[in-house]
Design a protein around this motif. Structure first.
Motif, PDB file in Angstrom:
ATOM      1  N   UNK A  30       0.950  -1.065   0.270  1.00 46.69           N
ATOM      2  CA  UNK A  30      -0.334   0.240   0.093  1.00 46.69           C
ATOM      3  C   UNK A  30       0.756   1.301   0.323  1.00 46.69           C
ATOM      4  N   UNK A  31       0.603   2.224  -1.116  1.00 46.40           N
ATOM      5  CA  UNK A  31       0.948   3.604  -0.823  1.00 46.40           C
ATOM      6  C   UNK A  31       0.342   4.443  -1.524  1.00 46.40           C
ATOM      7  N   UNK A  32      -0.232   4.784  -1.040  1.00 43.78           N
ATOM      8  CA  UNK A  32      -2.045   5.957  -0.419  1.00 43.78           C
ATOM      9  C   UNK A  32      -1.628   5.999  -1.696  1.00 43.78           C
ATOM     10  N   UNK A  33      -2.749   6.573  -2.699  1.00 40.96           N
ATOM     11  CA  UNK A  33      -3.691   6.007  -3.122  1.00 40.96           C
ATOM     12  C   UNK A  33      -3.452   4.672  -3.879  1.00 40.96           C
ATOM     13  N   UNK A  34      -2.135   4.355  -3.948  1.00 37.42           N
ATOM     14  CA  UNK A  34      -1.796   3.032  -5.063  1.00 37.42           C
ATOM     15  C   UNK A  34      -1.749   2.300  -4.172  1.00 37.42           C
ATOM     16  N   UNK A  59      -2.305  -2.974 -10.150  1.00 44.34           N
ATOM     17  CA  UNK A  59      -2.189  -2.168  -9.653  1.00 44.34           C
ATOM     18  C   UNK A  59      -3.470  -1.010  -9.435  1.00 44.34           C
ATOM     19  N   UNK A  60      -4.202  -0.463  -8.304  1.00 43.77           N
ATOM     20  CA  UNK A  60      -5.517  -0.137  -8.011  1.00 43.77           C
ATOM     21  C   UNK A  60      -5.730   0.852  -7.291  1.00 43.77           C
ATOM     22  N   UNK A  61      -5.404   2.384  -7.704  1.00 45.71           N
ATOM     23  CA  UNK A  61      -6.458   3.288  -7.341  1.00 45.71           C
ATOM     24  C   UNK A  61      -7.494   3.204  -6.493  1.00 45.71           C
ATOM     25  N   UNK A  62      -7.081   3.837  -5.212  1.00 44.31           N
ATOM     26  CA  UNK A  62      -8.535   3.843  -4.312  1.00 44.31           C
ATOM     27  C   UNK A  62      -8.826   5.161  -4.393  1.00 44.31           C
ATOM     28  N   UNK A  63     -10.714   5.513  -4.135  1.00 45.03           N
ATOM     29  CA  UNK A  63     -10.978   6.766  -4.285  1.00 45.03           C
ATOM     30  C   UNK A  63     -11.104   7.277  -2.293  1.00 45.03           C
ATOM     31  N   UNK A 117      -8.696  17.713   0.995  1.00 47.37           N
ATOM     32  CA  UNK A 117      -8.297  16.536   1.601  1.00 47.37           C
ATOM     33  C   UNK A 117      -8.746  15.433   0.763  1.00 47.37           C
ATOM     34  N   UNK A 118      -9.482  15.244   0.041  1.00 47.16           N
ATOM     35  CA  UNK A 118     -10.341  13.607  -1.020  1.00 47.16           C
ATOM     36  C   UNK A 118      -8.830  13.706  -1.499  1.00 47.16           C
ATOM     37  N   UNK A 119      -9.463  11.998  -1.658  1.00 50.34           N
ATOM     38  CA  UNK A 119      -8.184  11.760  -1.939  1.00 50.34           C
ATOM     39  C   UNK A 119      -7.597  11.564  -3.393  1.00 50.34           C
ATOM     40  N   UNK A 165      -8.495  13.868  -9.170  1.00 51.05           N
ATOM     41  CA  UNK A 165      -8.185  13.456 -10.439  1.00 51.05           C
ATOM     42  C   UNK A 165      -9.434  13.082 -11.379  1.00 51.05           C
ATOM     43  N   UNK A 166     -10.055  12.324 -11.343  1.00 49.86           N
ATOM     44  CA  UNK A 166     -11.875  12.183 -11.283  1.00 49.86           C
ATOM     45  C   UNK A 166     -12.460  13.349 -12.016  1.00 49.86           C
TER      46      UNK A 166
END
Ligand code: ATP
Ligand code: MG
Length: 493
Positions: free
Chosen positions: A20-24, A58-62, A216-218, A223-224
């Motif tokens: 985990x390497x937030x948000x990745x 590889x996943x990106x979390x919201x 403060x958002x992810x 980027x979305x």
């Protein structure tokens, strides 16, 4: 939406978070997952797949909540998509269309969903841009006209009135019946609230959707934001509506995109931005345009904001965006500090498509006024030497001054187009040579008031502009109209 257990039963495969390497988030497993698929973690968070390698996914979390290694994850088999609907008009939502200020926002299963990142529509469904997008700001409508479907950059240093000018554009467009999709990208929470309050108070909100993310958002959610805004705009375009999309701002967007790319260990390029940042922005902005929707024209006009430092337009992201868009409105700190509102630099701003949408009279005025203003600039430089000025130059300086003064307007004022053209023509010719700038502004306000309350005068001023063959004929007609106008202004003084 289905939960983790249902999906596990359905797909019969899962992955396990390995790093985990937030948000990745990297995970192993999930053999049939594809890029862009939406996934759900055992602990409830959502994410989407950005890339696949032989070893891991590889996943990106919201979500802001951290996912721990060892947690299981399942695929949903769906692409990243958002619900689109008219009922989101008047709402302030995240890019995943969740309410930000406890609005009651019920999204039923029958609401259409559309993917957020799509291929732009090809040339065959696009049509020539021929309709002007009025902003209500005289400086823009007459001198730097924008067309419906144009992509224009709004560029300048911090705190130069970019957002305030955009509010003015929005107000005009809402009054003319367009839909506005406003993307606030990684702003302060207070700014989002302020924007909502302003739009609600000025009665515009029923035609506006705000898609907002705060700092403060992810980073992935941030980027979305512009993609979701574009998807929402496309929905209304397909309902044959004209849409104005405002992306505030894309330099911040690029910074968050860089943050994610660096964390994902992608090879950094110029200024540490990933090599695909140009492609990303180009693909996004390419979705704007003027379209043929079942026989009717509907346009997505896109105004994207870019922030500069010390007015430098040569920064990587800004110069990319200048290359992608059809011109830019440059907001200048010095003009702002001198009190000009909006602080748009007439001489350094560019519009590449808009001029073809102006009517014959406005186009003639634009051409002649531009020439006059560049002679004014020259004369102004010359006058700094303390040189003796000819009468002709003195008149030119006085008229130029009046034009610039006329371009000043409060951010809540909308000047109807035919009034802009009428009064600027009067300054351009000799009609206002003996009238002070402040008095011209008073006359403008009287005329706007009359224009909006009196149908016959509105028709007369509009006909004057619409029926003239060209600018020269218009000028001579304005002369005959002068007596009537003078009476009006005297009555109201
Ligand atoms: P940032 O880059 O930080 O987002 P910005 O360029 O969007 O800044 P704004 O927030 O639009 O700048 O404007 C900054 C301030 O300038 C506003 O808070 C307001 O006080 C003032 N201002 C801007 N335009 C006008 C205007 N037309 N009339 C009166 N005041 C204005
Ligand atoms: Mg701003």
């Amino acid at each position: 939406m289905k939960n983790f257990d249902d999906l596990l039963q359905e797909t019969k495969e899962y992955g396990v978070v390995s790093e985990v390497k937030f948000p990745i988030i990297k995970c192993v497993g999930l053999p049939s997952v594809r890029p862009d698929d939406l996934v759900i973690f055992e602990t409830g968070q959502h994410g989407y797949v950005t890339s696949l390698t032989q070893e891991n996914v590889e996943i990106v979390t919201f979500s802001r909540e951290i996912v721990k290694p060892g947690v299981r994850v399942v695929r949903t088999g769906e692409r990243l998509s958002i619900p689109v609907n008219e009922k989101f008009l008047g709402k302030v939502v995240t890019p995943l269309i969740e309410p930000i200020f406890d609005d009651d926002l019920e999204i039923t299963d029958d609401v259409e969903r559309r993917p957020v990142d799509i291929e732009p529509i090809k040339i065959d469904r696009r049509v020539r841009i021929t309709r002007q997008m009025f902003t209500g700001v005289s400086l823009v409508d007459v001198m730097l006209p924008l067309g419906k479907g144009q992509r224009e950059l709004v560029v300048g240093d911090r705190q130069t009135g970019k957002t305030w000018a955009l509010l003015n554009f929005m107000k005009t467009q809402v009054e003319l019946g367009s839909i506005v999709v406003y993307a606030l990208i990684g702003k302060e929470k207070t700014e989002i609230a302020r924007m909502r309050d302003f739009l609600t108070k000025s009665g515009m909100m029923q035609n506006v959707i705000i898609l907002a993310t705060s700092a403060d958002d992810s980073p992935s959610l941030i980027t979305l934001t512009p993609y979701s805004a574009m998807t929402m705009a496309e929905y209304f375009r397909d309902k044959q509506k004209d849409v104005l999309v405002i992306l505030d701002d894309l330099t911040t967007h690029a910074m968050y995109h860089r943050e994610i790319s660096l964390l994902a260990m992608r090879f950094p390029g110029r200024d540490s931005y990933p090599g695909d940042v140009f492609f990303k922005h180009a693909r996004l902005l390419e979705r704007a345009g003027n379209y043929d929707v079942q026989g009717k024209e509907a346009a997505i006009t896109c105004l994207s904001v870019a922030g500069t430092i010390n007015n430098r337009l040569t920064g990587y992201i800004v110069s990319n965006l200048i290359g992608i868009t059809d011109g830019h409105l440059l907001f200048d700190t010095e003009l702002f500090n001198r009190g000009q509102r909006p602080a748009i630099d007439l001489f350094l701003s560019v519009t590449r498509v808009g001029k073809q949408t102006q009517n014959k009279v406005a186009r003639g005025l634009n051409r002649d006024m531009m020439m006059m203003m560049s002679r004014y600039e020259e004369a102004l430089d010359f006058s700094h030497f303390g040189a003796e000025l000819s009468d002709e130059k003195k008149t030119l300086l006085a008229r130029g001054e009046k034009v610039l003064h006329f371009f000043q307007q409060k951010h809540t004022l909308i000047v109807p187009h035919s009034v802009q053209v009428l009064l600027l023509t009067m300054i351009y010719d000799e009609h206002f040579d003996d009238v002070e700038s402040a008095e011209i502004i008073r006359r403008r306000d009287v005329l706007i008031e009359k224009y909006s309350s009196d149908d016959s005068i509105r028709k007369e001023i509009n006909d004057l502009m619409n029926n003239a063959k060209d600018f020269d004929e218009y000028r001579s007609k304005v002369k005959t109209f002068q007596t009537y106008l003078n009476q009006l202004w005297q009555q109201q003084s």
